[in-house]
Design an enzyme around this catalytic site. Structure first.
Site, PDB file in Angstrom:
ATOM      1  N   ASP A   6     -60.716  22.302 -57.204  1.00 19.63           N
ATOM      2  CA  ASP A   6     -60.462  23.794 -56.855  1.00 19.63           C
ATOM      3  C   ASP A   6     -61.755  24.155 -56.867  1.00 19.63           C
ATOM      4  O   ASP A   6     -62.775  23.833 -58.520  1.00 19.63           O
ATOM      5  CB  ASP A   6     -59.942  24.244 -58.217  1.00 19.63           C
ATOM      6  CG  ASP A   6     -59.917  25.755 -57.765  1.00 19.63           C
ATOM      7  OD1 ASP A   6     -60.303  26.658 -56.611  1.00 19.63           O
ATOM      8  OD2 ASP A   6     -59.832  26.194 -59.048  1.00 19.63           O
ATOM      9  N   GLY A   8     -64.105  27.824 -56.791  1.00 18.51           N
ATOM     10  CA  GLY A   8     -64.166  28.566 -56.979  1.00 18.51           C
ATOM     11  C   GLY A   8     -65.465  29.450 -56.895  1.00 18.51           C
ATOM     12  O   GLY A   8     -66.338  28.738 -56.590  1.00 18.51           O
ATOM     13  N   ARG A  11     -66.852  28.784 -61.056  1.00 13.77           N
ATOM     14  CA  ARG A  11     -66.692  27.602 -61.219  1.00 13.77           C
ATOM     15  C   ARG A  11     -66.209  25.785 -60.330  1.00 13.77           C
ATOM     16  O   ARG A  11     -65.023  27.155 -59.746  1.00 13.77           O
ATOM     17  CB  ARG A  11     -66.137  27.298 -62.926  1.00 13.77           C
ATOM     18  CG  ARG A  11     -66.795  27.685 -63.682  1.00 13.77           C
ATOM     19  CD  ARG A  11     -65.956  27.869 -65.209  1.00 13.77           C
ATOM     20  NE  ARG A  11     -64.713  28.231 -64.880  1.00 13.77           N
ATOM     21  CZ  ARG A  11     -64.036  28.675 -66.242  1.00 13.77           C
ATOM     22  NH1 ARG A  11     -64.708  27.863 -67.230  1.00 13.77           N
ATOM     23  NH2 ARG A  11     -62.712  28.811 -66.132  1.00 13.77           N
ATOM     24  N   LYS A  13     -63.576  23.035 -60.813  1.00 15.45           N
ATOM     25  CA  LYS A  13     -62.388  22.175 -61.102  1.00 15.45           C
ATOM     26  C   LYS A  13     -61.719  21.334 -60.754  1.00 15.45           C
ATOM     27  O   LYS A  13     -61.862  21.407 -59.694  1.00 15.45           O
ATOM     28  CB  LYS A  13     -61.276  23.712 -62.104  1.00 15.45           C
ATOM     29  CG  LYS A  13     -61.457  24.814 -62.512  1.00 15.45           C
ATOM     30  CD  LYS A  13     -62.237  25.635 -62.628  1.00 15.45           C
ATOM     31  CE  LYS A  13     -61.730  26.983 -60.971  1.00 15.45           C
ATOM     32  NZ  LYS A  13     -63.227  27.883 -61.159  1.00 15.45           N
ATOM     33  N   TYR A  87     -50.203  37.838 -43.045  1.00 12.14           N
ATOM     34  CA  TYR A  87     -51.316  38.609 -42.898  1.00 12.14           C
ATOM     35  C   TYR A  87     -51.940  38.505 -41.782  1.00 12.14           C
ATOM     36  O   TYR A  87     -51.790  38.377 -41.072  1.00 12.14           O
ATOM     37  CB  TYR A  87     -52.416  37.110 -43.753  1.00 12.14           C
ATOM     38  CG  TYR A  87     -53.446  37.751 -44.890  1.00 12.14           C
ATOM     39  CD1 TYR A  87     -53.206  38.865 -45.510  1.00 12.14           C
ATOM     40  CD2 TYR A  87     -54.625  38.057 -44.388  1.00 12.14           C
ATOM     41  CE1 TYR A  87     -54.113  39.116 -46.711  1.00 12.14           C
ATOM     42  CE2 TYR A  87     -55.822  38.270 -45.031  1.00 12.14           C
ATOM     43  CZ  TYR A  87     -55.780  38.672 -46.459  1.00 12.14           C
ATOM     44  OH  TYR A  87     -56.662  39.357 -47.213  1.00 12.14           O
ATOM     45  N   GLY A  94     -58.673  33.849 -47.990  1.00 10.86           N
ATOM     46  CA  GLY A  94     -58.871  32.659 -48.839  1.00 10.86           C
ATOM     47  C   GLY A  94     -58.412  31.292 -49.357  1.00 10.86           C
ATOM     48  O   GLY A  94     -56.694  31.761 -48.877  1.00 10.86           O
ATOM     49  N   ASP A  96     -58.813  29.596 -51.605  1.00 12.46           N
ATOM     50  CA  ASP A  96     -57.883  29.107 -52.476  1.00 12.46           C
ATOM     51  C   ASP A  96     -56.492  29.795 -52.527  1.00 12.46           C
ATOM     52  O   ASP A  96     -55.328  29.597 -52.873  1.00 12.46           O
ATOM     53  CB  ASP A  96     -58.557  29.849 -53.780  1.00 12.46           C
ATOM     54  CG  ASP A  96     -59.183  31.209 -53.280  1.00 12.46           C
ATOM     55  OD1 ASP A  96     -59.067  31.867 -51.906  1.00 12.46           O
ATOM     56  OD2 ASP A  96     -59.206  32.391 -54.760  1.00 12.46           O
ATOM     57  N   ASP A 117     -54.532  35.366 -59.585  1.00 14.38           N
ATOM     58  CA  ASP A 117     -55.864  34.526 -60.216  1.00 14.38           C
ATOM     59  C   ASP A 117     -56.942  35.135 -60.254  1.00 14.38           C
ATOM     60  O   ASP A 117     -57.318  36.090 -60.219  1.00 14.38           O
ATOM     61  CB  ASP A 117     -55.744  34.192 -58.498  1.00 14.38           C
ATOM     62  CG  ASP A 117     -57.138  32.818 -59.579  1.00 14.38           C
ATOM     63  OD1 ASP A 117     -57.860  33.150 -60.723  1.00 14.38           O
ATOM     64  OD2 ASP A 117     -57.150  32.059 -58.785  1.00 14.38           O
ATOM     65  N   THR A 172     -71.974  52.617 -76.768  1.00 16.53           N
ATOM     66  CA  THR A 172     -71.493  52.282 -75.540  1.00 16.53           C
ATOM     67  C   THR A 172     -71.239  51.188 -75.258  1.00 16.53           C
ATOM     68  O   THR A 172     -70.483  50.929 -73.808  1.00 16.53           O
ATOM     69  CB  THR A 172     -73.739  51.978 -75.314  1.00 16.53           C
ATOM     70  OG1 THR A 172     -74.307  53.197 -75.601  1.00 16.53           O
ATOM     71  CG2 THR A 172     -73.813  51.436 -73.798  1.00 16.53           C
TER      72      THR A 172
HETATM   73  N1  LIG Z   1     -67.657  28.825 -69.050  1.00 14.55           N
HETATM   74  C1  LIG Z   1     -67.374  29.738 -68.425  1.00 14.55           C
HETATM   75  N2  LIG Z   1     -68.476  29.989 -67.072  1.00 14.55           N
HETATM   76  C2  LIG Z   1     -67.771  30.998 -66.235  1.00 14.55           C
HETATM   77  N3  LIG Z   1     -67.160  32.040 -66.845  1.00 14.55           N
HETATM   78  C3  LIG Z   1     -66.022  31.169 -67.656  1.00 14.55           C
HETATM   79  C4  LIG Z   1     -66.271  30.752 -68.102  1.00 14.55           C
HETATM   80  N4  LIG Z   1     -65.214  30.083 -69.367  1.00 14.55           N
HETATM   81  C5  LIG Z   1     -64.734  31.078 -68.844  1.00 14.55           C
HETATM   82  N5  LIG Z   1     -65.035  31.621 -67.436  1.00 14.55           N
HETATM   83  C6  LIG Z   1     -64.302  32.465 -67.266  1.00 14.55           C
HETATM   84  O1  LIG Z   1     -63.879  32.392 -65.974  1.00 14.55           O
HETATM   85  C7  LIG Z   1     -63.608  33.766 -64.881  1.00 14.55           C
HETATM   86  C8  LIG Z   1     -63.637  32.565 -63.954  1.00 14.55           C
HETATM   87  O2  LIG Z   1     -62.409  31.554 -63.785  1.00 14.55           O
HETATM   88  P1  LIG Z   1     -62.443  31.226 -62.551  1.00 14.55           P
HETATM   89  O3  LIG Z   1     -60.886  30.802 -62.010  1.00 14.55           O
HETATM   90  O4  LIG Z   1     -63.274  29.677 -62.997  1.00 14.55           O
HETATM   91  O5  LIG Z   1     -63.213  32.031 -61.354  1.00 14.55           O
HETATM   92  P2  LIG Z   1     -63.420  31.520 -59.485  1.00 14.55           P
HETATM   93  O6  LIG Z   1     -62.097  30.042 -59.491  1.00 14.55           O
HETATM   94  O7  LIG Z   1     -62.922  32.329 -59.139  1.00 14.55           O
HETATM   95  O8  LIG Z   1     -65.074  29.921 -60.022  1.00 14.55           O
HETATM   96  C9  LIG Z   1     -65.300  34.699 -65.440  1.00 14.55           C
HETATM   97  O9  LIG Z   1     -64.492  35.777 -64.506  1.00 14.55           O
HETATM   98  C10 LIG Z   1     -64.953  34.661 -67.027  1.00 14.55           C
HETATM   99  O10 LIG Z   1     -65.009  35.628 -67.579  1.00 14.55           O
HETATM  100  C1  LIG Z   2     -60.791  36.880 -52.845  1.00 13.82           C
HETATM  101  C2  LIG Z   2     -61.812  35.218 -53.120  1.00 13.82           C
HETATM  102  C3  LIG Z   2     -63.536  36.006 -52.686  1.00 13.82           C
HETATM  103  C4  LIG Z   2     -61.615  35.036 -54.375  1.00 13.82           C
HETATM  104  O1  LIG Z   2     -62.007  33.962 -54.900  1.00 13.82           O
HETATM  105  P1  LIG Z   2     -62.357  33.552 -56.427  1.00 13.82           P
HETATM  106  O2  LIG Z   2     -61.805  34.454 -57.944  1.00 13.82           O
HETATM  107  O3  LIG Z   2     -60.962  32.526 -56.530  1.00 13.82           O
HETATM  108  O4  LIG Z   2     -63.378  32.822 -56.729  1.00 13.82           O
HETATM  109  C5  LIG Z   2     -61.551  34.072 -51.972  1.00 13.82           C
HETATM  110  O5  LIG Z   2     -59.784  34.017 -52.352  1.00 13.82           O
HETATM  111  C6  LIG Z   2     -61.760  34.623 -50.688  1.00 13.82           C
HETATM  112  O6  LIG Z   2     -62.880  34.683 -50.797  1.00 13.82           O
HETATM  113  N1  LIG Z   2     -60.903  35.899 -50.175  1.00 13.82           N
HETATM  114  C7  LIG Z   2     -61.199  36.044 -48.517  1.00 13.82           C
HETATM  115  C8  LIG Z   2     -60.809  37.491 -48.207  1.00 13.82           C
HETATM  116  C9  LIG Z   2     -59.745  37.238 -47.972  1.00 13.82           C
HETATM  117  O7  LIG Z   2     -58.257  36.731 -48.502  1.00 13.82           O
HETATM  118  O8  LIG Z   2     -59.036  38.983 -47.434  1.00 13.82           O
HETATM  119  K   LIG Z   3     -59.209  34.780 -58.199  1.00  9.85           K
END
Ligand SMILES: Nc1ncnc2c1ncn2[C@@H]1O[C@H](COP(=O)(O)OP(=O)(O)O)[C@@H](O)[C@H]1O
Ligand SMILES: CC(C)(COP(=O)(O)O)[C@@H](O)C(=O)NCCC(=O)O
Ligand SMILES: [K+]
EC number: 2.7.1.33
Length: 244
Positions: A6, A8, A11, A13, A87, A94, A96, A117, A172
Protein backbone atom coordinates in the site's frame (compact mmCIF):
# COMPACT_ATOMS: atom_id res chain seq x y z
CA UNK A 1 1.83 -16.50 -0.80
CA UNK A 2 0.92 -12.93 -1.61
CA UNK A 3 2.81 -9.70 -0.92
CA UNK A 4 0.43 -6.72 -0.63
CA UNK A 5 1.87 -3.21 -0.86
CA UNK A 6 0.00 0.00 0.00
CA UNK A 7 1.72 3.17 -1.23
CA UNK A 8 0.20 6.11 0.62
CA UNK A 9 1.24 9.76 0.45
CA UNK A 10 3.37 9.44 3.63
CA UNK A 11 4.52 5.85 3.96
CA UNK A 12 4.59 2.50 2.21
CA UNK A 13 3.04 -0.41 4.07
CA UNK A 14 3.38 -4.06 3.11
CA UNK A 15 2.27 -7.48 4.35
CA UNK A 16 2.87 -11.09 3.37
CA UNK A 17 -0.36 -13.12 3.33
CA UNK A 18 -0.89 -16.85 3.50
CA UNK A 19 -4.58 -17.05 2.52
CA UNK A 20 -6.25 -14.66 5.01
CA UNK A 21 -3.44 -14.60 7.57
CA UNK A 22 -0.80 -11.87 7.83
CA UNK A 23 2.55 -13.66 8.19
CA UNK A 24 4.60 -10.47 8.54
CA UNK A 25 4.08 -6.74 7.98
CA UNK A 26 6.45 -3.90 7.09
CA UNK A 27 6.57 -0.09 6.90
CA UNK A 28 9.10 1.74 4.75
CA UNK A 29 9.75 4.87 2.68
CA UNK A 30 9.76 5.38 -1.09
CA UNK A 31 13.55 5.31 -1.54
CA UNK A 32 13.79 1.97 0.29
CA UNK A 33 11.16 0.30 -1.92
CA UNK A 34 13.31 -1.86 -4.20
CA UNK A 35 15.73 -3.01 -1.48
CA UNK A 36 12.93 -3.81 0.99
CA UNK A 37 10.96 -5.85 -1.54
CA UNK A 38 14.08 -7.77 -2.52
CA UNK A 39 14.67 -8.53 1.15
CA UNK A 40 11.09 -9.67 1.72
CA UNK A 41 11.33 -11.97 -1.31
CA UNK A 42 14.56 -13.42 0.00
CA UNK A 43 12.96 -14.15 3.39
CA UNK A 44 9.69 -15.42 1.86
CA UNK A 45 10.60 -17.35 -1.31
CA UNK A 46 7.04 -18.77 -1.37
CA UNK A 47 5.71 -15.34 -2.43
CA UNK A 48 4.49 -15.65 -6.03
CA UNK A 49 2.22 -12.60 -6.43
CA UNK A 50 2.60 -8.92 -5.68
CA UNK A 51 -0.52 -6.73 -5.45
CA UNK A 52 -0.03 -2.96 -5.27
CA UNK A 53 -2.30 0.00 -4.48
CA UNK A 54 -0.76 3.41 -5.06
CA UNK A 55 -2.32 6.85 -4.52
CA UNK A 56 -0.37 8.00 -7.58
CA UNK A 57 3.12 8.81 -6.31
CA UNK A 58 4.54 5.55 -7.72
CA UNK A 59 3.54 3.97 -11.04
CA UNK A 60 3.49 0.43 -12.38
CA UNK A 61 6.80 1.09 -14.19
CA UNK A 62 8.53 1.58 -10.82
CA UNK A 63 7.93 -2.12 -10.12
CA UNK A 64 9.18 -3.57 -13.38
CA UNK A 65 12.74 -3.92 -12.07
CA UNK A 66 11.54 -6.28 -9.36
CA UNK A 67 12.20 -10.01 -9.52
CA UNK A 68 10.76 -11.38 -12.77
CA UNK A 69 9.31 -14.52 -11.17
CA UNK A 70 6.72 -12.34 -9.39
CA UNK A 71 3.32 -11.76 -10.98
CA UNK A 72 2.53 -8.07 -10.41
CA UNK A 73 -1.04 -6.86 -10.07
CA UNK A 74 -1.11 -3.06 -9.99
CA UNK A 75 -4.66 -2.04 -9.05
CA UNK A 76 -6.08 0.52 -11.50
CA UNK A 77 -9.39 2.19 -12.34
CA UNK A 78 -9.82 -0.32 -15.20
CA UNK A 79 -10.08 -3.26 -12.77
CA UNK A 80 -13.32 -4.91 -11.80
CA UNK A 81 -14.47 -3.93 -8.29
CA UNK A 82 -17.09 -5.63 -6.10
CA UNK A 83 -19.21 -2.46 -5.74
CA UNK A 84 -21.16 -0.20 -8.07
CA UNK A 85 -19.36 3.13 -8.28
CA UNK A 86 -21.77 6.10 -8.03
CA UNK A 87 -18.99 8.72 -7.64
CA UNK A 88 -19.61 11.47 -10.21
CA UNK A 89 -15.90 11.42 -11.18
CA UNK A 90 -14.97 7.71 -10.87
CA UNK A 91 -11.66 8.20 -12.75
CA UNK A 92 -10.41 10.65 -10.10
CA UNK A 93 -11.41 8.53 -7.09
CA UNK A 94 -8.30 7.50 -5.12
CA UNK A 95 -7.16 3.91 -5.71
CA UNK A 96 -6.71 3.56 -1.93
CA UNK A 97 -10.36 4.52 -1.41
CA UNK A 98 -11.46 2.00 -4.06
CA UNK A 99 -9.48 -0.74 -2.32
CA UNK A 100 -10.93 0.19 1.09
CA UNK A 101 -14.45 0.19 -0.38
CA UNK A 102 -13.74 -3.24 -1.92
CA UNK A 103 -12.56 -4.64 1.42
CA UNK A 104 -15.60 -3.26 3.24
CA UNK A 105 -17.94 -4.69 0.57
CA UNK A 106 -16.34 -8.14 0.60
CA UNK A 107 -15.84 -8.43 4.37
CA UNK A 108 -19.14 -6.96 5.61
CA UNK A 109 -21.76 -8.40 3.30
CA UNK A 110 -25.23 -6.79 2.96
CA UNK A 111 -24.48 -3.98 5.42
CA UNK A 112 -24.11 -0.23 5.19
CA UNK A 113 -20.43 0.58 5.77
CA UNK A 114 -18.44 3.70 6.58
CA UNK A 115 -14.67 3.46 6.13
CA UNK A 116 -12.55 6.14 7.82
CA UNK A 117 -8.86 6.13 6.83
CA UNK A 118 -6.75 8.39 9.07
CA UNK A 119 -3.57 8.70 6.99
CA UNK A 120 -1.99 11.74 5.32
CA UNK A 121 -5.59 12.78 4.70
CA UNK A 122 -8.69 11.63 6.51
CA UNK A 123 -10.92 9.94 3.97
CA UNK A 124 -14.53 8.94 4.57
CA UNK A 125 -16.10 6.37 2.23
CA UNK A 126 -19.67 5.12 2.37
CA UNK A 127 -20.89 1.91 0.72
CA UNK A 128 -24.56 1.09 1.21
CA UNK A 129 -26.15 -2.34 1.71
CA UNK A 130 -26.85 -2.54 -2.04
CA UNK A 131 -23.05 -2.44 -2.59
CA UNK A 132 -23.24 1.04 -4.09
CA UNK A 133 -20.27 3.31 -3.40
CA UNK A 134 -21.69 6.78 -2.68
CA UNK A 135 -18.56 8.83 -1.90
CA UNK A 136 -17.68 10.55 1.37
CA UNK A 137 -15.20 13.25 2.32
CA UNK A 138 -11.52 14.23 2.31
CA UNK A 139 -9.96 16.38 5.04
CA UNK A 140 -6.41 17.01 6.31
CA UNK A 141 -4.86 14.25 8.43
CA UNK A 142 -3.45 14.66 11.94
CA UNK A 143 0.16 15.40 10.96
CA UNK A 144 -0.93 17.53 8.02
CA UNK A 145 -2.89 19.75 10.44
CA UNK A 146 0.16 20.30 12.67
CA UNK A 147 2.36 20.98 9.63
CA UNK A 148 -0.12 23.36 7.99
CA UNK A 149 -0.38 25.50 11.13
CA UNK A 150 3.41 25.83 11.15
CA UNK A 151 3.96 26.22 7.39
CA UNK A 152 1.33 28.88 6.79
CA UNK A 153 1.95 31.13 9.80
CA UNK A 154 4.86 33.24 11.08
CA UNK A 155 4.69 32.28 14.73
CA UNK A 156 3.29 28.80 15.19
CA UNK A 157 5.85 26.10 16.05
CA UNK A 158 5.84 22.63 14.48
CA UNK A 159 4.72 20.27 17.24
CA UNK A 160 4.61 16.50 17.45
CA UNK A 161 1.25 14.83 18.02
CA UNK A 162 0.40 14.95 21.73
CA UNK A 163 -2.67 14.40 23.83
CA UNK A 164 -4.12 17.83 24.82
CA UNK A 165 -4.13 18.31 28.61
CA UNK A 166 -7.24 20.48 28.50
CA UNK A 167 -10.02 21.30 26.13
CA UNK A 168 -9.31 25.00 26.78
CA UNK A 169 -5.66 25.32 25.70
CA UNK A 170 -3.92 27.84 28.02
CA UNK A 171 -0.64 28.19 26.09
CA UNK A 172 0.39 28.27 22.43
CA UNK A 173 1.32 24.59 22.39
CA UNK A 174 -1.78 23.54 24.37
CA UNK A 175 -3.96 25.60 22.03
CA UNK A 176 -2.44 23.86 19.00
CA UNK A 177 -2.82 20.38 20.52
CA UNK A 178 -6.42 21.13 21.49
CA UNK A 179 -7.20 22.61 18.07
CA UNK A 180 -5.68 19.74 16.13
CA UNK A 181 -6.51 16.70 18.27
CA UNK A 182 -9.85 17.81 19.74
CA UNK A 183 -10.75 19.35 16.39
CA UNK A 184 -10.16 16.10 14.52
CA UNK A 185 -11.91 13.98 17.17
CA UNK A 186 -14.94 16.25 16.97
CA UNK A 187 -14.84 16.14 13.19
CA UNK A 188 -14.88 12.33 13.11
CA UNK A 189 -17.57 12.01 15.80
CA UNK A 190 -19.52 14.72 13.95
CA UNK A 191 -19.34 12.89 10.61
CA UNK A 192 -20.41 9.61 12.23
CA UNK A 193 -23.36 11.33 13.91
CA UNK A 194 -24.44 12.95 10.62
CA UNK A 195 -24.38 9.54 8.89
CA UNK A 196 -26.49 8.15 11.78
CA UNK A 197 -29.20 10.71 10.93
CA UNK A 198 -29.49 9.19 7.44
CA UNK A 199 -28.62 5.52 8.08
CA UNK A 200 -29.80 4.04 11.38
CA UNK A 201 -27.34 1.14 11.11
CA UNK A 202 -23.89 0.87 9.57
CA UNK A 203 -20.56 -0.77 10.28
CA UNK A 204 -17.64 1.60 10.88
CA UNK A 205 -14.11 0.64 9.92
CA UNK A 206 -11.34 2.93 11.20
CA UNK A 207 -7.90 2.48 9.69
CA UNK A 208 -4.67 4.33 8.78
CA UNK A 209 -1.53 5.41 10.64
CA UNK A 210 -3.44 7.46 13.23
CA UNK A 211 -6.32 5.04 13.81
CA UNK A 212 -5.13 3.67 17.17
CA UNK A 213 -4.47 7.16 18.55
CA UNK A 214 -7.89 8.39 17.42
CA UNK A 215 -9.99 5.32 18.31
CA UNK A 216 -9.23 5.72 22.04
CA UNK A 217 -10.46 9.31 22.01
CA UNK A 218 -13.68 9.07 19.98
CA UNK A 219 -17.06 9.23 21.72
CA UNK A 220 -18.34 6.59 19.30
CA UNK A 221 -16.87 3.19 20.19
CA UNK A 222 -14.90 2.00 17.16
CA UNK A 223 -12.18 -0.60 16.95
CA UNK A 224 -9.21 0.41 14.87
CA UNK A 225 -7.73 -1.94 12.30
CA UNK A 226 -4.55 -0.36 10.95
CA UNK A 227 -4.11 -3.30 8.52
CA UNK A 228 -7.49 -2.88 6.83
CA UNK A 229 -6.13 -1.55 3.53
CA UNK A 230 -3.63 -4.41 3.21
CA UNK A 231 -6.31 -6.95 4.17
CA UNK A 232 -8.61 -5.35 1.57
CA UNK A 233 -5.90 -5.72 -1.10
CA UNK A 234 -5.69 -9.41 -0.24
CA UNK A 235 -9.50 -9.78 -0.47
CA UNK A 236 -9.69 -7.82 -3.73
CA UNK A 237 -6.96 -10.01 -5.20
CA UNK A 238 -8.91 -13.17 -4.27
CA UNK A 239 -12.09 -11.59 -5.71
CA UNK A 240 -10.32 -10.84 -9.00
CA UNK A 241 -9.02 -14.42 -9.30
CA UNK A 242 -12.53 -15.79 -8.69
CA UNK A 243 -14.05 -13.45 -11.30
CA UNK A 244 -11.37 -13.83 -13.97
N1 LIG B 1 6.80 6.84 11.63
C1 LIG B 1 5.83 7.59 11.15
N2 LIG B 1 6.05 8.41 10.08
C2 LIG B 1 5.08 9.17 9.55
N3 LIG B 1 3.83 9.19 10.05
C3 LIG B 1 3.53 8.42 11.11
C4 LIG B 1 4.51 7.58 11.69
N4 LIG B 1 3.91 6.90 12.71
C5 LIG B 1 2.63 7.30 12.74
N5 LIG B 1 2.39 8.23 11.81
C6 LIG B 1 1.10 8.88 11.58
O1 LIG B 1 0.53 8.23 10.48
C7 LIG B 1 -0.12 9.16 9.62
C8 LIG B 1 0.08 8.68 8.20
O2 LIG B 1 -0.59 7.44 8.11
P1 LIG B 1 -0.48 6.45 6.90
O3 LIG B 1 -1.67 5.56 7.01
O4 LIG B 1 0.84 5.82 6.84
O5 LIG B 1 -0.63 7.47 5.68
P2 LIG B 1 -0.62 7.25 4.12
O6 LIG B 1 -1.36 5.95 3.85
O7 LIG B 1 -1.33 8.44 3.59
O8 LIG B 1 0.82 7.17 3.68
C9 LIG B 1 0.46 10.55 9.92
O9 LIG B 1 -0.61 11.48 10.06
C10 LIG B 1 1.19 10.38 11.24
O10 LIG B 1 0.58 11.10 12.29
C1 LIG C 1 -7.57 11.61 -0.78
C2 LIG C 1 -6.20 10.94 -0.95
C3 LIG C 1 -5.15 12.03 -1.18
C4 LIG C 1 -5.87 10.17 0.35
O1 LIG C 1 -4.54 9.72 0.34
P1 LIG C 1 -3.83 9.09 1.66
O2 LIG C 1 -4.21 9.91 2.83
O3 LIG C 1 -4.35 7.68 1.81
O4 LIG C 1 -2.36 9.09 1.35
C5 LIG C 1 -6.24 9.91 -2.15
O5 LIG C 1 -7.26 9.00 -1.94
C6 LIG C 1 -6.44 10.61 -3.46
O6 LIG C 1 -5.50 11.12 -4.06
N1 LIG C 1 -7.70 10.69 -3.94
C7 LIG C 1 -8.06 11.31 -5.20
C8 LIG C 1 -9.29 12.18 -5.05
C9 LIG C 1 -10.56 11.42 -4.69
O7 LIG C 1 -10.51 10.35 -4.04
O8 LIG C 1 -11.66 11.91 -5.05
K1 LIG D 1 -6.36 8.35 3.85
Amino acid sequence: MLLAIDIGNTRIKGAVFENDTVIESFVFSKNELEKKIENILKNFPEVTHLVVASVGNLEKEDFLKIDKRLKIDFISHEDQFPFENLYATPKTLGIDRMVLASGATLQFKNENRLVIDAGTCITYDFINDKNQYLGGAISPGLRLRYESLHNFTAKLPLLKVENPENFIGNSTSESIHSGVVNGLINEIDGFINEYKQIYPKFTIILTGGDSDFLAKRLKNTIFANSNFLLESLNHLFQYKIKND
